[in-house]
Design an enzyme around this catalytic site. Structure first.
Site, PDB file in Angstrom:
ATOM      1  N   CYS A 112      -6.593  -8.090  17.847  1.00  0.00           N
ATOM      2  CA  CYS A 112      -6.596  -8.984  16.707  1.00  0.00           C
ATOM      3  C   CYS A 112      -5.052 -10.323  17.312  1.00  0.00           C
ATOM      4  CB  CYS A 112      -5.932  -8.856  15.002  1.00  0.00           C
ATOM      5  SG  CYS A 112      -6.621  -7.741  14.854  1.00  0.00           S
ATOM      6  N   HIS A 249      -3.086 -14.353  11.360  1.00  0.00           N
ATOM      7  CA  HIS A 249      -4.491 -13.232  10.600  1.00  0.00           C
ATOM      8  C   HIS A 249      -5.041 -13.223   9.629  1.00  0.00           C
ATOM      9  CE1 HIS A 249      -7.084 -10.678  12.642  1.00  0.00           C
ATOM     10  NE2 HIS A 249      -6.531  -9.270  11.814  1.00  0.00           N
ATOM     11  N   ASN A 279     -12.247  -9.141   7.899  1.00  0.00           N
ATOM     12  CA  ASN A 279     -10.875  -9.424   9.405  1.00  0.00           C
ATOM     13  C   ASN A 279     -12.310  -9.532  10.175  1.00  0.00           C
ATOM     14  OD1 ASN A 279      -9.814  -8.264  10.737  1.00  0.00           O
ATOM     15  ND2 ASN A 279      -8.299  -6.939   9.891  1.00  0.00           N
TER      16      ASN A 279
HETATM   17  O1  UT7 Z   1      -6.739  -6.677  11.787  1.00  0.00           O
HETATM   18  C1  UT7 Z   1      -5.580  -5.626  12.309  1.00  0.00           C
HETATM   19  C2  UT7 Z   1      -4.412  -5.440  11.037  1.00  0.00           C
HETATM   20  N1  UT7 Z   1      -4.934  -4.477  10.384  1.00  0.00           N
HETATM   21  C3  UT7 Z   1      -4.414  -4.925   8.734  1.00  0.00           C
HETATM   22  O2  UT7 Z   1      -3.246  -6.059   8.785  1.00  0.00           O
HETATM   23  C4  UT7 Z   1      -4.650  -4.098   8.014  1.00  0.00           C
HETATM   24  C5  UT7 Z   1      -3.256  -3.797   7.215  1.00  0.00           C
HETATM   25  N2  UT7 Z   1      -3.866  -2.433   5.984  1.00  0.00           N
HETATM   26  C6  UT7 Z   1      -4.320  -2.935   4.250  1.00  0.00           C
HETATM   27  O3  UT7 Z   1      -4.502  -3.929   4.259  1.00  0.00           O
HETATM   28  C7  UT7 Z   1      -4.524  -1.549   3.743  1.00  0.00           C
HETATM   29  O4  UT7 Z   1      -3.260  -0.759   3.557  1.00  0.00           O
HETATM   30  C8  UT7 Z   1      -6.059  -1.179   3.616  1.00  0.00           C
HETATM   31  C9  UT7 Z   1      -6.591  -1.884   2.512  1.00  0.00           C
HETATM   32  C10 UT7 Z   1      -6.273  -1.213   4.375  1.00  0.00           C
HETATM   33  C11 UT7 Z   1      -5.684   0.024   1.695  1.00  0.00           C
HETATM   34  O5  UT7 Z   1      -5.344  -0.785   0.935  1.00  0.00           O
HETATM   35  P1  UT7 Z   1      -4.406   1.092   0.299  1.00  0.00           P
HETATM   36  O6  UT7 Z   1      -4.054  -0.383  -0.858  1.00  0.00           O
HETATM   37  O7  UT7 Z   1      -3.085   1.203   2.079  1.00  0.00           O
HETATM   38  O8  UT7 Z   1      -5.445   1.780   0.771  1.00  0.00           O
HETATM   39  P2  UT7 Z   1      -5.052   3.055   0.513  1.00  0.00           P
HETATM   40  O9  UT7 Z   1      -6.068   3.243   1.917  1.00  0.00           O
HETATM   41  O10 UT7 Z   1      -3.980   3.793   0.757  1.00  0.00           O
HETATM   42  O11 UT7 Z   1      -6.413   3.901  -0.017  1.00  0.00           O
HETATM   43  C12 UT7 Z   1      -6.604   4.161  -1.641  1.00  0.00           C
HETATM   44  C13 UT7 Z   1      -6.893   5.084  -2.549  1.00  0.00           C
HETATM   45  C14 UT7 Z   1      -6.767   6.681  -1.592  1.00  0.00           C
HETATM   46  O12 UT7 Z   1      -8.023   7.301  -2.510  1.00  0.00           O
HETATM   47  P3  UT7 Z   1      -7.010   8.219  -3.516  1.00  0.00           P
HETATM   48  O13 UT7 Z   1      -6.662   8.601  -2.196  1.00  0.00           O
HETATM   49  O14 UT7 Z   1      -5.703   7.226  -3.382  1.00  0.00           O
HETATM   50  O15 UT7 Z   1      -7.472   9.007  -4.740  1.00  0.00           O
HETATM   51  C15 UT7 Z   1      -8.840   5.923  -0.694  1.00  0.00           C
HETATM   52  O16 UT7 Z   1      -9.308   6.748  -0.548  1.00  0.00           O
HETATM   53  O17 UT7 Z   1      -8.506   4.448  -2.181  1.00  0.00           O
HETATM   54  C16 UT7 Z   1      -9.147   4.986  -1.297  1.00  0.00           C
HETATM   55  N3  UT7 Z   1     -10.167   3.983  -0.611  1.00  0.00           N
HETATM   56  C17 UT7 Z   1     -11.008   3.626  -0.524  1.00  0.00           C
HETATM   57  N4  UT7 Z   1     -11.528   3.543  -2.147  1.00  0.00           N
HETATM   58  C18 UT7 Z   1     -13.351   3.336  -2.424  1.00  0.00           C
HETATM   59  C19 UT7 Z   1     -10.204   3.737   0.354  1.00  0.00           C
HETATM   60  N5  UT7 Z   1     -10.728   2.530   0.761  1.00  0.00           N
HETATM   61  C20 UT7 Z   1     -11.520   2.656   0.040  1.00  0.00           C
HETATM   62  C21 UT7 Z   1     -12.842   1.710  -0.289  1.00  0.00           C
HETATM   63  N6  UT7 Z   1     -13.677   1.538  -1.789  1.00  0.00           N
HETATM   64  N7  UT7 Z   1     -13.555   1.172   0.747  1.00  0.00           N
END
Ligand code: UT7
Length: 322
Positions: A112, A249, A279
Site C-alpha cells: 500500500c 492510504h 482498500n
Molecule cells: O492496507 C494495509 C493496511 N491495512 C490496515 O491498516 C488495516 C488495519 N486493520 C483494521 O482496519 C481492522 O483491524 C479491521 C477492520 C481489519 C478489523 O477490525 P477489528 O475491530 O480489529 O476486528 P477484529 O479483526 O478484531 O474482529 C472482531 C470480531 C471477531 O469476532 P469475535 O472473535 O470478537 O467474536 C471477528 O470474527 O469481528 C468478527 N469479524 C467479522 N464479523 C462480521 C471479522 N470480520 C468480520 C466480518 N463480518 N467481515
C-alpha cells in the site's frame, strides 16, 4: 536543479460495484459490521478487468489530460501486488499499449506504500536529469488475491487503478519524500507468491491468499502515519497547519479520523473515499488524488501531503505543491 511536478491525474475502476448488503449474500458478514469497523459501504470488483487493463485505461486518460504522447514518456513505474505476470512486468504491458517506445518500464512491490515509493523514485530520476517525463501508476485487482471464505479480509479490499504523469518543471511540485520499511513486521500482512518445489523437493502446502493480522496492522498504521508526517515536514519551511489536503492510504476510516483528532486538524482537510472503493492498496492514493483534481479541489499552490502504509511493513509520505 530540475524540479518535478504532477501534470495530470486519472483513475479507472471496474464497472461493477458491490455494496456491503449485496456482499452479505455471499459472505457471512453484515453492512453494520463492515461500515462501523472500516467506513466501507461498497467496492468495485473485477468482472474481467485486469491489473493491466485498469492500468492501461488510467494511463491513457492521464496522457490525454496532460497533453502527453506515449513517446514522450521516459519512465513507467507500476506499483502493484496483484500483477498478472511476474514476467513481463505490468509496466512493460502498459508501455506496449500506450506506445511509450522510449520508456524504461518496471513494476514496484511495496504494497500500500507502492505509489509513494514510486513517486520518490520517479521524481528523483527526473530531478537528476535521467528522465523528463514519467508515468506512475498504482493498479490492483486484489479481489483475485482474497480468500472469499475469510470474512476478516475479503470485505476490506477493492479493485482499481490510479495514474499520474510527472514531468520536469521550473518550480518544485514534489517538495520532499520520505520512506521506510521494517521487515520485522513481514508476517503481519502476507500474500504468498509461489510454492518452492522442483524435481527434488515437493515443498510445503501454503495459503495462496492475502492474510492480515488486522489489529496489529491497525496499531502500526496509527503509530506510523504521524511519524511519516513529522519526518516529512522536518527541515522544510512548512508546519502541519500550512497543509491544505491530507491524502492518506484508504485502509480504514477510523485510522483517518483518529489521526485528525490526534493532530487537532479539521477532518475536512482529510480526503476520504474508502466508503466507495474499499482498500485498493497501491491504487488508493492516486485514485484519491484524481478525485480531488476532478472535483477542482486542488488549487494551484495548494500543499498536499500523501501518506502510504502497509505490507512489508512499508510506509512513506510526500509533500506536494500542486
Ligand atoms: O492496507 C494495509 C493496511 N491495512 C490496515 O491498516 C488495516 C488495519 N486493520 C483494521 O482496519 C481492522 O483491524 C479491521 C477492520 C481489519 C478489523 O477490525 P477489528 O475491530 O480489529 O476486528 P477484529 O479483526 O478484531 O474482529 C472482531 C470480531 C471477531 O469476532 P469475535 O472473535 O470478537 O467474536 C471477528 O470474527 O469481528 C468478527 N469479524 C467479522 N464479523 C462480521 C471479522 N470480520 C468480520 C466480518 N463480518 N467481515
Amino acid at each position: 536543479m530540475n524540479y518535478v511536478s504532477i501534470k495530470g491525474t486519472a483513475s479507472s475502476v471496474p464497472r461493477t460495484k458491490i455494496s456491503n448488503n449485496e456482499l452479505s449474500n455471499y459472505v457471512d458478514t453484515t453492512d453494520e459490521w463492515i461500515a462501523s469497523r472500516t467506513g466501507i459501504k461498497s467496492r468495485h470488483l473485477s468482472t474481467g478487468e485486469t491489473t493491466t487493463s485498469l492500468a492501461v485505461s488510467a494511463a491513457k486518460e492521464a496522457l490525454a489530460r496532460s497533453n502527453t504522447r506515449g513517446e514522450d514518456i521516459d519512465l513507467i513505474i507500476v506499483a502493484t501486488i496483484s500483477p498478472e505476470y511476474f514476467m513481463p512486468s505490468t509496466a512493460c504491458l502498459v508501455q506496449e499499449e500506450i506506445g511509450a517506445i522510449n520508456a524504461t518500464s518496471f513494476d514496484l512491490s511495496a504494497a500500500c506504500s507502492g505509489f509513494v515509493y514510486g513517486l520518490k523514485l520517479a521524481s528523483q530520476g527526473i530531478r537528476c536529469g535521467d528522465y523528463k517525463t514519467a508515468l506512475l501508476i498504482g493498479s490492483e485487482v486484489l479481489s483475485k488475491t482474497l480468500d472469499w471464505e475469510d470474512r476478516s479480509t475479503c470485505v476490506l479490499f477493492g479493485d482499481g487503478a490510479g495514474a499520474v504523469i510527472l514531468s520536469q518543471d521550473q518550480k518544485p511540485g514534489i517538495i520532499k519524500t520520505y520512506t521506510g520499511s521494517d521487515g520485522g513486521g513481514a508476517g503481519l500482512l502476507t500474500l504468498r507468491a509461489s510454492k518452492n518445489k522442483n524435481i527434488l523437493y515437493e515443498g510445503e502446502e501454503y495459503n495462496p491468499y492475502m492474510e492480515m493480522k488486522g489489529r496489529q496492522v491497525y496499531s502500526f498504521a496509527n503509530k506510523i502515519v504521524p511519524i511519516c508526517i513529522e519526518k516529512l515536514l522536518d527541515g522544510t519551511e512548512y508546519t502541519i497547519n500550512d497543509i491544505d489536503h491530507f491524502v492518506l492510504h484508504q485502509a480504514n476510516e477510523r485510522i483517518i479520523d483518529s489521526l485528525a483528532r490526534k493532530m487537532k486538524l479539521p477532518i475536512g482537510r482529510f480526503h476520504k473515499n474508502i466508503a466507495d472503493y474499499g482498500n485498493t492498496s497501491a491504487a488508493s492514493i492516486p485514485i484519491a488524488l484524481n478525485q480531488l483534481d476532478e472535483k477542482g479541489s486542488l488549487n494551484k499552490g495548494d500543499l498536499v501531503i500523501i501518506v502510504g502504509f502497509g505490507g512489508g511493513l512499508t510506509w512513506g509520505s510526500a509533500l506536494i505543491k500542486w
